[in-house]
Design a protein around this motif. Structure first.
Motif, PDB file in Angstrom:
ATOM      1  N   ASP A   1      38.096  19.667  12.333  1.00 26.40           N
ATOM      2  CA  ASP A   1      39.062  20.764  12.262  1.00 26.40           C
ATOM      3  C   ASP A   1      38.319  22.064  12.004  1.00 26.40           C
ATOM      4  O   ASP A   1      37.900  22.352  10.884  1.00 26.40           O
ATOM      5  N   THR A   2      38.171  22.875  13.052  1.00 23.39           N
ATOM      6  CA  THR A   2      37.540  24.193  12.912  1.00 23.39           C
ATOM      7  C   THR A   2      38.564  25.314  13.005  1.00 23.39           C
ATOM      8  O   THR A   2      38.184  26.487  13.039  1.00 23.39           O
ATOM      9  N   ARG A   3      39.852  24.972  13.029  1.00 23.73           N
ATOM     10  CA  ARG A   3      40.897  25.986  13.136  1.00 23.73           C
ATOM     11  C   ARG A   3      40.922  26.862  11.882  1.00 23.73           C
ATOM     12  O   ARG A   3      40.733  26.368  10.771  1.00 23.73           O
ATOM     13  N   VAL A   4      41.176  28.144  12.078  1.00 24.09           N
ATOM     14  CA  VAL A   4      41.214  29.082  10.958  1.00 24.09           C
ATOM     15  C   VAL A   4      42.522  28.887  10.205  1.00 24.09           C
ATOM     16  O   VAL A   4      43.599  29.104  10.757  1.00 24.09           O
ATOM     17  N   HIS A   5      42.429  28.505   8.948  1.00 25.96           N
ATOM     18  CA  HIS A   5      43.623  28.233   8.152  1.00 25.96           C
ATOM     19  C   HIS A   5      44.181  29.491   7.499  1.00 25.96           C
ATOM     20  O   HIS A   5      45.379  29.549   7.199  1.00 25.96           O
ATOM     21  N   CYS A   6      43.326  30.468   7.256  1.00 26.38           N
ATOM     22  CA  CYS A   6      43.792  31.686   6.601  1.00 26.38           C
ATOM     23  C   CYS A   6      42.871  32.840   6.973  1.00 26.38           C
ATOM     24  O   CYS A   6      41.650  32.666   7.072  1.00 26.38           O
ATOM     25  N   CYS A   7      43.459  33.997   7.175  1.00 27.86           N
ATOM     26  CA  CYS A   7      42.697  35.222   7.438  1.00 27.86           C
ATOM     27  C   CYS A   7      43.023  36.223   6.335  1.00 27.86           C
ATOM     28  O   CYS A   7      44.175  36.627   6.182  1.00 27.86           O
ATOM     29  N   VAL A   8      42.015  36.592   5.558  1.00 29.26           N
ATOM     30  CA  VAL A   8      42.181  37.601   4.506  1.00 29.26           C
ATOM     31  C   VAL A   8      41.817  38.956   5.116  1.00 29.26           C
ATOM     32  O   VAL A   8      40.680  39.171   5.536  1.00 29.26           O
ATOM     33  N   TYR A   9      42.807  39.845   5.163  1.00 32.64           N
ATOM     34  CA  TYR A   9      42.627  41.151   5.801  1.00 32.64           C
ATOM     35  C   TYR A   9      42.422  42.206   4.717  1.00 32.64           C
ATOM     36  O   TYR A   9      43.296  42.415   3.860  1.00 32.64           O
ATOM     37  N   PHE A  10      41.280  42.886   4.750  1.00 26.28           N
ATOM     38  CA  PHE A  10      40.914  43.872   3.739  1.00 26.28           C
ATOM     39  C   PHE A  10      41.387  45.261   4.178  1.00 26.28           C
ATOM     40  O   PHE A  10      40.940  45.784   5.205  1.00 26.28           O
ATOM     41  N   VAL A  11      42.279  45.832   3.377  1.00 24.72           N
ATOM     42  CA  VAL A  11      42.807  47.168   3.650  1.00 24.72           C
ATOM     43  C   VAL A  11      41.985  48.182   2.861  1.00 24.72           C
ATOM     44  O   VAL A  11      41.821  48.034   1.645  1.00 24.72           O
ATOM     45  N   PRO A  12      41.455  49.228   3.508  1.00 28.10           N
ATOM     46  CA  PRO A  12      40.680  50.235   2.783  1.00 28.10           C
ATOM     47  C   PRO A  12      41.547  50.932   1.732  1.00 28.10           C
ATOM     48  O   PRO A  12      42.734  51.198   1.973  1.00 28.10           O
ATOM     49  N   PRO A  13      40.996  51.236   0.555  1.00 27.57           N
ATOM     50  CA  PRO A  13      41.784  51.849  -0.526  1.00 27.57           C
ATOM     51  C   PRO A  13      41.993  53.346  -0.316  1.00 27.57           C
ATOM     52  O   PRO A  13      41.551  54.172  -1.122  1.00 27.57           O
ATOM     53  N   THR A  14      42.693  53.702   0.755  1.00 26.82           N
ATOM     54  CA  THR A  14      42.920  55.120   1.061  1.00 26.82           C
ATOM     55  C   THR A  14      43.987  55.731   0.159  1.00 26.82           C
ATOM     56  O   THR A  14      43.985  56.936  -0.075  1.00 26.82           O
TER      57      THR A  14
ATOM     58  N   CYS B   1      49.335  38.129  12.957  1.00 25.06           N
ATOM     59  CA  CYS B   1      50.284  37.288  12.217  1.00 25.06           C
ATOM     60  C   CYS B   1      50.978  36.275  13.116  1.00 25.06           C
ATOM     61  O   CYS B   1      51.577  35.324  12.620  1.00 25.06           O
ATOM     62  N   ARG B   2      50.939  36.463  14.433  1.00 26.35           N
ATOM     63  CA  ARG B   2      51.525  35.482  15.356  1.00 26.35           C
ATOM     64  C   ARG B   2      50.609  34.287  15.574  1.00 26.35           C
ATOM     65  O   ARG B   2      51.027  33.269  16.133  1.00 26.35           O
ATOM     66  N   THR B   3      49.347  34.420  15.158  1.00 26.57           N
ATOM     67  CA  THR B   3      48.346  33.418  15.504  1.00 26.57           C
ATOM     68  C   THR B   3      47.797  32.665  14.302  1.00 26.57           C
ATOM     69  O   THR B   3      47.379  31.518  14.433  1.00 26.57           O
ATOM     70  N   VAL B   4      47.824  33.291  13.125  1.00 29.54           N
ATOM     71  CA  VAL B   4      47.174  32.695  11.963  1.00 29.54           C
ATOM     72  C   VAL B   4      47.882  33.194  10.706  1.00 29.54           C
ATOM     73  O   VAL B   4      48.599  34.209  10.737  1.00 29.54           O
ATOM     74  N   ASN B   5      47.696  32.483   9.607  1.00 30.23           N
ATOM     75  CA  ASN B   5      48.215  32.937   8.317  1.00 30.23           C
ATOM     76  C   ASN B   5      47.406  34.141   7.837  1.00 30.23           C
ATOM     77  O   ASN B   5      46.182  34.057   7.726  1.00 30.23           O
ATOM     78  N   VAL B   6      48.081  35.233   7.546  1.00 23.88           N
ATOM     79  CA  VAL B   6      47.413  36.474   7.153  1.00 23.88           C
ATOM     80  C   VAL B   6      47.762  36.805   5.703  1.00 23.88           C
ATOM     81  O   VAL B   6      48.939  36.822   5.331  1.00 23.88           O
ATOM     82  N   VAL B   7      46.733  37.062   4.911  1.00 21.53           N
ATOM     83  CA  VAL B   7      46.916  37.507   3.530  1.00 21.53           C
ATOM     84  C   VAL B   7      46.217  38.856   3.380  1.00 21.53           C
ATOM     85  O   VAL B   7      44.993  38.917   3.325  1.00 21.53           O
ATOM     86  N   PRO B   8      46.954  39.962   3.332  1.00 21.57           N
ATOM     87  CA  PRO B   8      46.326  41.275   3.175  1.00 21.57           C
ATOM     88  C   PRO B   8      45.985  41.545   1.712  1.00 21.57           C
ATOM     89  O   PRO B   8      46.718  41.131   0.803  1.00 21.57           O
ATOM     90  N   VAL B   9      44.875  42.229   1.489  1.00 23.08           N
ATOM     91  CA  VAL B   9      44.468  42.622   0.139  1.00 23.08           C
ATOM     92  C   VAL B   9      44.003  44.076   0.173  1.00 23.08           C
ATOM     93  O   VAL B   9      43.522  44.565   1.194  1.00 23.08           O
ATOM     94  N   ILE B  10      44.162  44.758  -0.951  1.00 22.30           N
ATOM     95  CA  ILE B  10      43.630  46.108  -1.108  1.00 22.30           C
ATOM     96  C   ILE B  10      42.214  45.969  -1.641  1.00 22.30           C
ATOM     97  O   ILE B  10      42.009  45.522  -2.774  1.00 22.30           O
ATOM     98  N   ALA B  11      41.242  46.311  -0.825  1.00 20.55           N
ATOM     99  CA  ALA B  11      39.837  46.147  -1.202  1.00 20.55           C
ATOM    100  C   ALA B  11      39.404  47.241  -2.170  1.00 20.55           C
ATOM    101  O   ALA B  11      39.954  48.347  -2.179  1.00 20.55           O
ATOM    102  N   ARG B  12      38.417  46.897  -2.987  1.00 18.89           N
ATOM    103  CA  ARG B  12      37.835  47.849  -3.946  1.00 18.89           C
ATOM    104  C   ARG B  12      38.932  48.599  -4.714  1.00 18.89           C
ATOM    105  O   ARG B  12      38.951  49.841  -4.769  1.00 18.89           O
ATOM    106  N   ALA B  13      39.842  47.843  -5.277  1.00 15.25           N
ATOM    107  CA  ALA B  13      40.991  48.440  -5.951  1.00 15.25           C
ATOM    108  C   ALA B  13      40.595  49.245  -7.186  1.00 15.25           C
ATOM    109  O   ALA B  13      41.401  50.023  -7.703  1.00 15.25           O
ATOM    110  N   ASP B  14      39.361  49.061  -7.681  1.00 15.47           N
ATOM    111  CA  ASP B  14      38.935  49.822  -8.856  1.00 15.47           C
ATOM    112  C   ASP B  14      38.740  51.295  -8.549  1.00 15.47           C
ATOM    113  O   ASP B  14      38.552  52.102  -9.475  1.00 15.47           O
ATOM    114  N   SER B  15      38.780  51.668  -7.271  1.00 18.63           N
ATOM    115  CA  SER B  15      38.655  53.081  -6.913  1.00 18.63           C
ATOM    116  C   SER B  15      39.997  53.814  -7.013  1.00 18.63           C
ATOM    117  O   SER B  15      40.053  55.029  -6.803  1.00 18.63           O
TER     118      SER B  15
END
Length: 358
Positions: A155-168, A184-198
């Motif tokens: 099983d090489t299918r991508v189970h989750c994609c973590v999408y990094f949103v720039p902290p604009t 989101c039509r193709t894979v499970n997407v979990v968005p996160v705010i990257a470098r949130a300490d900024s």
């Protein structure tokens, strides 16, 4: 599979109770509960597979975040201050490691996407990513339709994609919206705010609400999807998670001494940002979602929904040959088919066969 989320039915039959099939009255213990021990022993022998993809611009801490998640050097980060040329085109790199904890083995595959969004012209920069995800579906499908199949299909299918949103601090960029609508039509997407300490705590919360509004406005259905909540416990747990997505995260793979204890964190001249402290960031929520509470659910949705969508469409493109029932001649997918968004929806309940993992 988390026992709190997927409790097995105590009834011997998988069919719902009805007047025609009344529940059976047992005169004494039979030993049915031993099935759980059998499944556990077998699963411990086979181990588990989990494939995760991280997507985002360079410099958002994707490699560090993966190392923080699994508390190991899964991916080597570039040393600070080292000038690394920006890739001229998007490149995908995958690494596979076996992580063992208390006798449980996890075969982890991490796919990074250096070069995404780093160019002046980012038209169709998502095609290699969508092509890679669908290529893994295609490989699994080609193995699955063989007359003589392997006992365990890799099983090489991508189970989750973590999408990094720039902290604009503003909202999602057009590039983020365009790509997430396809992803989101193709894979499970979990968005996160990257470098949130900024961001300050107030800026972080305002940014989160703006992103949530963007997701609703553009019909971007990220994980955990509301339509897949199976019972009231799922709804309660997932509603709390949906209210906090995108998680504001900080990654760190170095330990520091704080009040006599070693903690993972980033050291600044103002102090140490503890990545596992909810008062500092929401990394614990991301870790619990990906590993402790929803890992099996991510795999189930990948198999029963996203892969099933791909499989149905590909089989509809094939033609049956008069060589017996179920014989399908399926030519390999073309590059154009791999990057075309799939919109077909399959009901989860009709294809729920999570026992196949064992």
């Amino acid at each position: 599979m988390d026992p709190l989320r997927r409790s097995p039915s105590p009834c011997l039959s998988s069919r719902p109770s009805s007047p025609s099939t009344p529940p059976c009255e047992m005169l004494g213990p039979v030993g049915i509960e031993a099935v759980l021990d059998q499944l556990k022993i077998k699963a411990m022998k086979m181990g588990f597979e989990f494939n995760i993809m991280v997507v985002g611009q360079s410099g958002l801490g994707k490699s560090t975040m993966v190392n923080t998640l699994f508390k190991s050097k899964v991916w080597k980060s570039n040393p600070p201050g080292l000038g690394v040329p920006t890739p001229q085109t998007l490149q995908l790199h995958s690494l596979t490691h076996v992580i063992e904890e208390k006798g449980v083995k996890l075969k982890l595959t991490v796919t990074d996407t250096p070069g995404f969004g780093d160019q002046i012209n980012n038209d169709n920069c998502w095609d290699p990513i969508l092509g890679y995800i669908n290529e893994q579906y295609e490989q699994y499908l080609q193995e699955e339709i063989l007359i003589t199949r392997q006992r365990h299909i890799p099983d090489t299918r991508v189970h989750c994609c973590v999408y990094f949103v720039p902290p604009t601090g503003h909202c999602l960029r057009p590039l983020d919206i365009e790509f997430l609508q396809r992803l989101c039509r193709t894979v499970n997407v979990v968005p996160v705010i990257a470098r949130a300490d900024s961001l300050t705590m107030e800026e972080r919360e305002t940014f989160r609400r703006r992103i949530q509004q963007n997701l609703r406005t553009h019909c971007i259905d990220v994980y955990p999807q509301m339509c897949f909540d199976e019972d009231i416990n799922d709804k309660i747990l997932n509603s709390k998670l949906r209210d906090r997505i995108p998680f504001a995260v900080v990654g760190a793979d170095q330990e520091h001494l704080v009040n006599g204890r070693c903690v993972l964190g980033r050291k600044t001249k103002w102090g140490i940002i503890e990545v596992e402290n909810m008062a500092h960031c929401e990394f614990p929520l991301l870790r619990d979602l990906l590993i402790r509470s929803h890992l099996q659910d991510l795999k189930d949705i990948t198999h029963n929904i996203h892969y099933e969508n791909y499989r149905v469409i590909r089989l509809n493109e094939s033609h049956l040959l008069p060589r017996g029932p179920g014989w399908v001649n399926l030519a390999p997918a073309s590059p154009g088919q791999l990057t075309t968004p799939r919109t077909f929806k399959v009901c989860r309940g009709a294809h729920d066969d999570s026992d196949d993992e064992f």
